[in-house]
Scaffold this motif. Structure first.
Motif, PDB file in Angstrom:
ATOM      1  N   PHE A 155     -55.761 -14.956  92.207  1.00 15.43           N
ATOM      2  CA  PHE A 155     -55.303 -13.623  92.636  1.00 15.43           C
ATOM      3  C   PHE A 155     -55.729 -13.421  93.873  1.00 15.43           C
ATOM      4  CE2 PHE A 155     -56.268  -8.863  92.612  1.00 15.43           C
ATOM      5  CZ  PHE A 155     -54.969  -8.568  91.744  1.00 15.43           C
ATOM      6  N   SER A 156     -54.785 -12.272  94.598  1.00 12.82           N
ATOM      7  CA  SER A 156     -55.055 -12.231  96.191  1.00 12.82           C
ATOM      8  C   SER A 156     -55.544 -10.466  95.852  1.00 12.82           C
ATOM      9  CB  SER A 156     -54.168 -12.755  96.655  1.00 12.82           C
ATOM     10  OG  SER A 156     -53.901 -13.546  96.781  1.00 12.82           O
ATOM     11  N   ALA A 157     -54.857  -9.497  96.713  1.00 13.43           N
ATOM     12  CA  ALA A 157     -55.093  -8.182  96.483  1.00 13.43           C
ATOM     13  C   ALA A 157     -54.027  -7.072  95.779  1.00 13.43           C
ATOM     14  CB  ALA A 157     -55.729  -7.640  97.750  1.00 13.43           C
ATOM     15  N   VAL A 158     -54.292  -6.321  95.488  1.00 12.08           N
ATOM     16  CA  VAL A 158     -53.121  -5.012  95.488  1.00 12.08           C
ATOM     17  C   VAL A 158     -53.876  -3.733  95.433  1.00 12.08           C
ATOM     18  CG1 VAL A 158     -52.124  -5.847  93.384  1.00 12.08           C
ATOM     19  CG2 VAL A 158     -55.223  -4.147  93.321  1.00 12.08           C
ATOM     20  N   GLY A 159     -52.916  -2.693  96.364  1.00 12.32           N
ATOM     21  CA  GLY A 159     -53.194  -1.721  97.037  1.00 12.32           C
ATOM     22  C   GLY A 159     -52.147  -1.643  97.997  1.00 12.32           C
ATOM     23  N   ASP A 160     -51.717  -0.167  98.223  1.00  6.18           N
ATOM     24  CA  ASP A 160     -51.059   0.445  99.080  1.00  6.18           C
ATOM     25  C   ASP A 160     -51.200   1.434  99.668  1.00  6.18           C
ATOM     26  OD1 ASP A 160     -47.368  -0.552  99.796  1.00  6.18           O
ATOM     27  OD2 ASP A 160     -48.272   1.084 100.068  1.00  6.18           O
ATOM     28  N   THR A 161     -50.875   2.050 100.336  1.00  7.32           N
ATOM     29  CA  THR A 161     -51.605   3.219 101.606  1.00  7.32           C
ATOM     30  C   THR A 161     -50.388   4.471 100.359  1.00  7.32           C
ATOM     31  OG1 THR A 161     -50.043   2.370 103.326  1.00  7.32           O
ATOM     32  CG2 THR A 161     -52.494   2.306 103.610  1.00  7.32           C
ATOM     33  N   ARG A 162     -48.576   3.807 100.337  1.00  9.87           N
ATOM     34  CA  ARG A 162     -47.894   4.990  99.636  1.00  9.87           C
ATOM     35  C   ARG A 162     -48.258   5.803  98.808  1.00  9.87           C
ATOM     36  NH1 ARG A 162     -43.415   1.879  97.780  1.00  9.87           N
ATOM     37  NH2 ARG A 162     -44.889  -0.110  97.955  1.00  9.87           N
ATOM     38  N   PHE A 163     -49.833   4.914  98.276  1.00  7.89           N
ATOM     39  CA  PHE A 163     -50.309   5.280  96.807  1.00  7.89           C
ATOM     40  C   PHE A 163     -51.802   5.995  96.798  1.00  7.89           C
ATOM     41  CE2 PHE A 163     -47.641   2.214  95.983  1.00  7.89           C
ATOM     42  CZ  PHE A 163     -46.984   2.543  94.483  1.00  7.89           C
ATOM     43  N   ASP A 164     -52.142   5.750  97.587  1.00 12.12           N
ATOM     44  CA  ASP A 164     -53.749   6.247  97.963  1.00 12.12           C
ATOM     45  C   ASP A 164     -53.622   7.735  98.222  1.00 12.12           C
ATOM     46  OD1 ASP A 164     -54.619   3.156  98.031  1.00 12.12           O
ATOM     47  OD2 ASP A 164     -54.777   3.575  99.893  1.00 12.12           O
ATOM     48  N   ASN A 165     -53.081   8.876  99.166  1.00 12.24           N
ATOM     49  CA  ASN A 165     -53.135   9.842  99.378  1.00 12.24           C
ATOM     50  C   ASN A 165     -52.280  10.822  98.251  1.00 12.24           C
ATOM     51  OD1 ASN A 165     -55.499   9.311 100.951  1.00 12.24           O
ATOM     52  ND2 ASN A 165     -53.850   8.568 102.479  1.00 12.24           N
ATOM     53  N   ASN A 166     -51.537   9.672  97.550  1.00  9.71           N
ATOM     54  CA  ASN A 166     -50.915  10.637  96.340  1.00  9.71           C
ATOM     55  C   ASN A 166     -51.691  10.790  95.189  1.00  9.71           C
ATOM     56  OD1 ASN A 166     -48.665  11.798  95.072  1.00  9.71           O
ATOM     57  ND2 ASN A 166     -47.593   9.643  95.640  1.00  9.71           N
ATOM     58  N   PRO A 167     -52.180  11.678  94.581  1.00 13.41           N
ATOM     59  CA  PRO A 167     -52.868  11.930  93.773  1.00 13.41           C
ATOM     60  C   PRO A 167     -52.214  12.738  91.738  1.00 13.41           C
ATOM     61  CG  PRO A 167     -53.724  13.986  95.112  1.00 13.41           C
ATOM     62  CD  PRO A 167     -52.915  13.424  95.641  1.00 13.41           C
ATOM     63  N   ALA A 168     -50.806  12.734  92.469  1.00 10.19           N
ATOM     64  CA  ALA A 168     -49.905  12.763  92.189  1.00 10.19           C
ATOM     65  C   ALA A 168     -48.885  11.880  91.646  1.00 10.19           C
ATOM     66  CB  ALA A 168     -48.527  13.233  91.829  1.00 10.19           C
ATOM     67  N   ALA A 169     -49.273  10.449  91.614  1.00  9.17           N
ATOM     68  CA  ALA A 169     -48.850   9.360  91.662  1.00  9.17           C
ATOM     69  C   ALA A 169     -48.692   9.242  89.898  1.00  9.17           C
ATOM     70  CB  ALA A 169     -48.925   8.520  92.482  1.00  9.17           C
ATOM     71  N   LYS A 170     -47.799   8.741  89.491  1.00 11.84           N
ATOM     72  CA  LYS A 170     -47.685   8.463  88.050  1.00 11.84           C
ATOM     73  C   LYS A 170     -48.551   6.892  87.665  1.00 11.84           C
ATOM     74  CE  LYS A 170     -46.003  11.679  85.592  1.00 11.84           C
ATOM     75  NZ  LYS A 170     -46.368  13.152  86.731  1.00 11.84           N
ATOM     76  N   VAL A 171     -47.921   6.010  88.598  1.00 12.88           N
ATOM     77  CA  VAL A 171     -48.710   4.310  88.412  1.00 12.88           C
ATOM     78  C   VAL A 171     -49.135   4.010  89.625  1.00 12.88           C
ATOM     79  CG1 VAL A 171     -47.216   3.332  86.574  1.00 12.88           C
ATOM     80  CG2 VAL A 171     -46.382   4.001  88.812  1.00 12.88           C
TER      81      VAL A 171
END
Ligand code: IPM
Ligand code: MN
Length: 355
Positions: free
Chosen positions: A71-87
């Motif tokens: 496994f390497s890594a997961v995470g993307d800035t598009r989701f970081d500052n968006n508390p409304a993100a569903k997934v």
């Protein structure tokens, strides 16, 4: 040996470091005559974009049908500052841990002579530090019942006796293979769940008379890790404390870019770097691939292939020695090598190695 390995590159710098790790495994397999079959699968933001699920059923199947997951890594800035993100991409990692029953996360903290000057700690404090943090990975607040309202929110830090016992077993077995010293880290002066950990550990300590067991509150442990990291041999703790302490541990060694980890449990084990996806560096070919490459060493060692693991460790040490390093750990005045250059150097070291 025949091995089937699921490769989950994920997001950010994940794909770039993954390739280098896979190449190193291929070189190692060739050298020792092993046959490894790799199968790639989607995880994290990459999987959300492709199929709307950070840990798709197909990926779960590929993992379950493999001997190990790389496994390497997961995470993307598009989701970081968006508390409304569903997934969120991170849910893919948590789902993988839960579905594969990966309750034991093994995070070694060691120092490398060539990097000690980068440690935020003074040389005499950190030189020779060598310990393992065993973090419980499928219980506690991460997975306990939670509610999220506007006026009130909570997470439940629930542990069962059986969960505590099985992670302590892993920790005691590690201590037996090392310096026979186990530190149980908790917050038993405040938390009921921690008092359960302590009761279970005190009972089990009798079964391991050859191991010295001590208990430390987590706040004190955080302090001790920077004042006197050489005190520790094996440390065991619950999910949330382990998350925090292992980040602290990772910088002691001088760079987070060097620390691999293994997660084991009921099904396929997972090998991955401790650091994250560093989205800002995506595609730039500048990320340090060493933690990923050392995860490959842990993978071989897990299957009892000790010489294979040591050759990878030796190659990594040689690359540091030769100053073939990425910018984050390069010495002043020397060229910063790219991710792919460092990876290629290590693979060719292995290809050309004569015992
Ligand atoms: C880690 C990470 C994860 C965790 C995140 C990405 C969910 O920080 O592996 O330590 O908190 O466990
Ligand atoms: Mn973390």
């Amino acid at each position: 040996m025949n091995l089937k390995i699921a490769v989950l590159p994920g997001d950010g710098i994940g794909p770039e470091i993954s390739v280098q790790g896979v190449e190193v495994m291929k070189s190692t397999a060739r050298k020792f005559g092993h046959n490894i079959e790799f199968e790639e699968a989607l995880v994290g933001a990459a999987a959300i974009d492709a199929v709307g699920d950070p840990f798709p059923e197909k990926t779960f199947e590929v993992c379950r049908n493999s001997d190990a997951v790389f496994f390497s890594a997961v995470g993307d800035t598009r989701f970081d500052n968006n508390p409304a993100a569903k997934v969120r991409p991170e849910q893919g990692l948590l789902a993988m841990r839960k579905k594969l029953g990966l309750f034991a996360n093994i995070r070694p903290v060691e120092t490398f002579e060539a990097l000690i000057h980068l440690s935020p700690l003074r040389r005499e404090i950190v030189d020779g530090a060598d310990f393992v943090c065993i973090r419980e990975l499928t219980g506690g607040m991460y997975f306990g019942k939670k509610e999220e309202g506007d006026e009130c929110a909570y997470d439940t830090n629930l542990y069962t006796r059986a969960e505590v016992e099985r992670i302590l077993r892993v920790a005691y077995d590690y201590a037996r293979r090392r310096r026979h010293h186990l530190t149980v880290v908790d917050k038993a002066n405040v938390l009921a769940s921690s008092r359960l950990w302590r009761r279970v550990a005190k009972r089990m300590a009798d079964e391991y008379p050859d191991v010295t067991t001590d208990f430390m509150y987590v706040d004190n442990a955080a302090m001790r890790m920077i004042q006197d990291p050489k005190f520790f041999d094996v440390m065991v703790t619950e999910n949330t404390f382990g998350d925090i302490l292992t980040d602290e541990g990772s910088v002691i060694s001088g760079s987070m870019g060097l620390l691999p980890s293994a997660s084991t449990g009921e099904s396929t084990p997972v090998f991955e770097p401790v650091h994250g996806s560093w989205p800002q560096a995506k595609g730039l070919d500048i990320a340090n691939p060493l933690a990923q490459i050392l995860s490959a060493a842990m993978l071989f060692e897990y299957f009892g292939l000790k010489e294979e693991g040591s050759l990878i460790r030796k190659a990594v040490a040689a690359s540091l020695e030769a100053n073939v390093r990425t910018g984050d750990i390069q010495v002043e005045g020397e060229k910063a090598y790219s991710t792919s250059e460092v990876g290629a150097w290590i693979s060719s070291y292995i290809d050309n190695y004569e015992a």
